[in-house]
Write a protein that holds these residues in place. Structure first.
Motif, PDB file in Angstrom:
ATOM      1  N   VAL A 212       0.860  -1.180   0.000  1.00 51.91           N
ATOM      2  CA  VAL A 212       0.000   0.000   0.000  1.00 51.91           C
ATOM      3  C   VAL A 212       0.895   1.228   0.000  1.00 51.91           C
ATOM      4  O   VAL A 212       1.738   1.392   0.878  1.00 51.91           O
ATOM      5  N   SER A 213       0.732   2.078  -0.999  1.00 55.48           N
ATOM      6  CA  SER A 213       1.557   3.272  -1.134  1.00 55.48           C
ATOM      7  C   SER A 213       0.732   4.503  -0.794  1.00 55.48           C
ATOM      8  O   SER A 213      -0.297   4.765  -1.425  1.00 55.48           O
ATOM      9  N   VAL A 214       1.148   5.246   0.233  1.00 53.08           N
ATOM     10  CA  VAL A 214       0.446   6.450   0.676  1.00 53.08           C
ATOM     11  C   VAL A 214       1.411   7.620   0.624  1.00 53.08           C
ATOM     12  O   VAL A 214       2.401   7.649   1.364  1.00 53.08           O
ATOM     13  N   PHE A 215       1.149   8.578  -0.280  1.00 51.61           N
ATOM     14  CA  PHE A 215       1.998   9.766  -0.434  1.00 51.61           C
ATOM     15  C   PHE A 215       3.466   9.383  -0.606  1.00 51.61           C
ATOM     16  O   PHE A 215       4.359   9.989  -0.012  1.00 51.61           O
ATOM     17  N   GLY A 216       3.712   8.340  -1.396  1.00 48.47           N
ATOM     18  CA  GLY A 216       5.073   7.929  -1.688  1.00 48.47           C
ATOM     19  C   GLY A 216       5.674   6.994  -0.664  1.00 48.47           C
ATOM     20  O   GLY A 216       6.805   6.518  -0.841  1.00 48.47           O
TER      21      GLY A 216
END
Length: 218
Positions: free
Chosen positions: A90-94
């Motif tokens: 899961v990628s959140v804001f990089g």
């Protein structure tokens, strides 16, 4: 006076009557395709998530509060659990959060459910704390959450508008996969058992009221 003497719950009777009118109307407009076993099964599966959310919403509404963010939160949690099963990341804001596993394993659906449950609980605690201890009205807090969690879906994973597949097979079964339905005979058996349970519950309730000499409906 006649209705009052019978002890009929007029509100419940009204809702049942309205439901019958809606069902019969849709059945007529769909050329007899609405009240069928297949369609009722589809409706029951599709409405399960709504029913679960409504159960929680009752507890919020009876305390004179409101939660406008529940739909956006459902979308975020479902999207996150799907990403964990398909990509494992899961990628959140990089910032990438990885399970450390790729592909489907026997425990994939368990990890997805645990992470989804913990994330939902964390967000609920944050919003509840702001309402209960900071004193911000629930309408404002959950309206902000409605916008924030919906926006976070578009900033998580980078797969806006794409179908996430394949999901773990056991996880799909939890959502009502057709091949895991009970079938006609077992469905009737469950219905009979549930109805019998309702009758027994009503009889026990009457006995308790008799024991304490409370008024009884006819």
């Amino acid at each position: 006076d006649l209705v009052a003497s019978t002890g009929i719950d007029t509100r419940l009777a009204g809702m049942i009557a309205a439901l019958l009118v809606i069902w019969i109307s849709f059945h007529a407009l769909s050329d007899g395709k609405f009240i069928t076993a297949r369609n009722l099964w589809n409706l029951s599966v599709q409405s399960t998530s709504i029913g679960i959310m409504a159960t929680g919403m009752v507890l919020i509404i009876v305390t004179r509060n409101i939660d406008l963010s529940v739909g956006s939160l459902l979308g975020l949690l479902g999207y996150t659990m799907a990403l964990l099963q398909t990509d494992g990341v899961v990628s959140v804001f990089g910032i990438n959060v990885s399970l450390g596993v790729t592909g489907h394993h026997w425990y994939t659906w368990i990890l997805a459910l645990i992470i989804g449950g913990l994330l939902g609980a964390l967000i609920g605690v944050i919003q509840g704390y702001i309402v209960a201890y900071v004193g911000v009205p629930a309408f404002i807090v959950t309206l902000s959450g409605f916008l924030a969690w919906r926006g976070l879906i578009f900033r998580t994973g980078g797969k806006q508008g794409q179908t996430l597949a394949p999901l773990d097979q056991t996880f799909r079964y939890l959502g009502g996969a057709p091949e895991r339905s009970l079938g006609e005979a077992k469905s009737w058996l469950v219905a009979v058992v549930v109805c019998a349970g309702l009758v027994v519950s009503a009889l026990l309730a009457r006995r308790r009221r008799d024991r304490y000499e409370l008024a009884q409906r006819p």
